[in-house]
Write an enzyme that holds these catalytic residues in place. Sequence first.
Site, PDB file in Angstrom:
ATOM      1  N   ASP A   1      41.740 -19.274 -65.133  1.00  6.49           N
ATOM      2  CA  ASP A   1      40.981 -20.520 -65.850  1.00  6.49           C
ATOM      3  C   ASP A   1      41.259 -21.222 -64.654  1.00  6.49           C
ATOM      4  O   ASP A   1      42.002 -21.056 -63.514  1.00  6.49           O
ATOM      5  CB  ASP A   1      41.395 -20.957 -67.005  1.00  6.49           C
ATOM      6  CG  ASP A   1      40.447 -22.439 -67.684  1.00  6.49           C
ATOM      7  OD1 ASP A   1      39.388 -22.487 -67.181  1.00  6.49           O
ATOM      8  OD2 ASP A   1      41.346 -22.876 -67.838  1.00  6.49           O
ATOM      9  N   SER A   2      40.122 -22.336 -65.050  1.00  7.73           N
ATOM     10  CA  SER A   2      40.693 -23.701 -63.734  1.00  7.73           C
ATOM     11  C   SER A   2      41.604 -24.462 -63.986  1.00  7.73           C
ATOM     12  O   SER A   2      42.601 -24.831 -63.246  1.00  7.73           O
ATOM     13  CB  SER A   2      39.275 -24.794 -63.664  1.00  7.73           C
ATOM     14  OG  SER A   2      39.387 -25.139 -65.486  1.00  7.73           O
TER      15      SER A   2
ATOM     16  N   CYS B   1      37.176 -18.421 -68.663  1.00  2.10           N
ATOM     17  CA  CYS B   1      36.514 -20.031 -68.311  1.00  2.10           C
ATOM     18  C   CYS B   1      34.967 -20.737 -67.730  1.00  2.10           C
ATOM     19  O   CYS B   1      34.454 -19.601 -67.441  1.00  2.10           O
ATOM     20  CB  CYS B   1      36.871 -20.959 -66.898  1.00  2.10           C
ATOM     21  SG  CYS B   1      36.525 -22.293 -66.041  1.00  2.10           S
TER      22      CYS B   1
ATOM     23  N   GLU C   1      44.586 -31.774 -69.652  1.00  9.77           N
ATOM     24  CA  GLU C   1      45.383 -31.584 -69.032  1.00  9.77           C
ATOM     25  C   GLU C   1      46.315 -32.672 -68.364  1.00  9.77           C
ATOM     26  O   GLU C   1      47.330 -32.170 -68.422  1.00  9.77           O
ATOM     27  CB  GLU C   1      43.977 -31.301 -67.915  1.00  9.77           C
ATOM     28  CG  GLU C   1      43.309 -30.669 -67.554  1.00  9.77           C
ATOM     29  CD  GLU C   1      44.445 -29.017 -66.654  1.00  9.77           C
ATOM     30  OE1 GLU C   1      44.900 -29.452 -65.950  1.00  9.77           O
ATOM     31  OE2 GLU C   1      43.538 -27.281 -67.141  1.00  9.77           O
TER      32      GLU C   1
ATOM     33  N   CYS D   1      34.333 -24.592 -74.141  1.00 12.55           N
ATOM     34  CA  CYS D   1      35.266 -24.598 -73.185  1.00 12.55           C
ATOM     35  C   CYS D   1      36.409 -23.882 -73.505  1.00 12.55           C
ATOM     36  O   CYS D   1      37.192 -24.237 -74.789  1.00 12.55           O
ATOM     37  CB  CYS D   1      35.503 -26.257 -72.818  1.00 12.55           C
ATOM     38  SG  CYS D   1      36.996 -26.691 -71.942  1.00 12.55           S
TER      39      CYS D   1
ATOM     40  N   HIS E   1      39.327 -25.309 -73.270  1.00 10.05           N
ATOM     41  CA  HIS E   1      40.777 -25.805 -73.026  1.00 10.05           C
ATOM     42  C   HIS E   1      40.746 -26.598 -74.734  1.00 10.05           C
ATOM     43  O   HIS E   1      41.689 -27.098 -75.125  1.00 10.05           O
ATOM     44  CB  HIS E   1      40.815 -27.377 -72.734  1.00 10.05           C
ATOM     45  CG  HIS E   1      40.813 -27.307 -71.040  1.00 10.05           C
ATOM     46  ND1 HIS E   1      40.194 -26.535 -69.805  1.00 10.05           N
ATOM     47  CD2 HIS E   1      41.903 -27.569 -70.425  1.00 10.05           C
ATOM     48  CE1 HIS E   1      40.828 -26.274 -68.608  1.00 10.05           C
ATOM     49  NE2 HIS E   1      42.067 -26.945 -69.157  1.00 10.05           N
TER      50      HIS E   1
END
Length: 275
Positions: free
Chosen positions: A10-11, A73, A158, A192, A194
Site C-alpha cells: 500500500d502507499s 491500495c 496517516e 480506500c 485506509h
Amino acid sequence: MLSAPIGVFDSGYGGLTVLSEIKKRLPQYDYVYLGDNARAPYGNRSFDVVYNFTLEAVKFLFQQGCPLVIIACNTASAKALRSIQQQVLPSLYPNNRVLGVIRPSTEEIGQLTKSKHVGVLGTMGTIQSNSYVIELNKFAPEINVIQHACPMWVPLIENNRHECEAGKMFIEEDVRELMKKDPKIDTIILACTHYPVIKKQIEQLLGPDINVIAQGPIVAEKLADYLLRHHELANRLTSGSNTKFFTTENSIVFDEKATQFLNELVVSEHVEIAI
Ligand code: DGL
C-alpha cells in the site's frame, strides 16, 4: 529453505487493514508488507507517477521472494494493476501474479444492496479513474453507482487527525455530500484501504439502515478462493506464519503507527525502492 511469502503493498498504512484480514483467513502463510509511506498519499498523484511507484513496489516484493503480490491500495489498483498484469508480468515475471482490491470488492457488492443504489467513497485518483463504475457495471449492471472523492481522509488518517474536531468535520461533510447525491443509497463501499480506521465514525453518521462495507474481509475470502483454484501458485508459497514489514519512511515512525493499525507489535525495516 528460502521463504516465498505473499507480498502486500500500500502507499502507506491502509493496506494493513487488508493484511490483518488476510492473515486471519490464511494464517499459515508468510507475508511481507511494504508501505511506501515516504511518498504517500498517492490519491492526488497522476496516473504515470502512481504506475511508476507501484511498479517499483511490486519489483521490490518480487525481490523478497514473493510469487504473489496483493496491491492493497485502490488508487494503485485503479491506476497501475492492469498495465502491470498485461505489460510487465508476461515478459519479465511470467510465473508471478499481482492482484488488486477493486475487482474482488465489485464482485460482491451486488449481493449486499437491496435498493440497488451503492455509494463509493475513495481517493480522488480512484474516483476519477471510474474503476468502480466500470467494474460494477460488469457484475451488476442494474446497480446505480454514486461516487464521492474524499481527498482529505488519507492525510487525516496517516497523520492521526481523524478524531480531532477539524478531522470529524471533513469526514461528516463528505459523508453528507455523498448521501445528498442520492438518498436511496443503502450500501457504501469504503473504496480506500485506509477508511476502515474511520468505519465506526462513518456508521455513526449514517445510522443503522446503511451498510458500510470494508474491503479487507472480502479480499481475504477471495484470495483464499483464488489459491484453492491456483494450486501451482499456492504450492510455491511457504507456510511459516512469519510477517516482515518494510517502509520507505523512518521505521520507528512506521512501527508506532502500524502497531496501532494492526493491534500487534510491528518491527519494520527502512528500505529505498526508487529505481
Ligand atoms: N490506501 C490507499 C487506497 O486504498 C490510499 C491511497 C493514497 O495514498 O492516497 O486508495
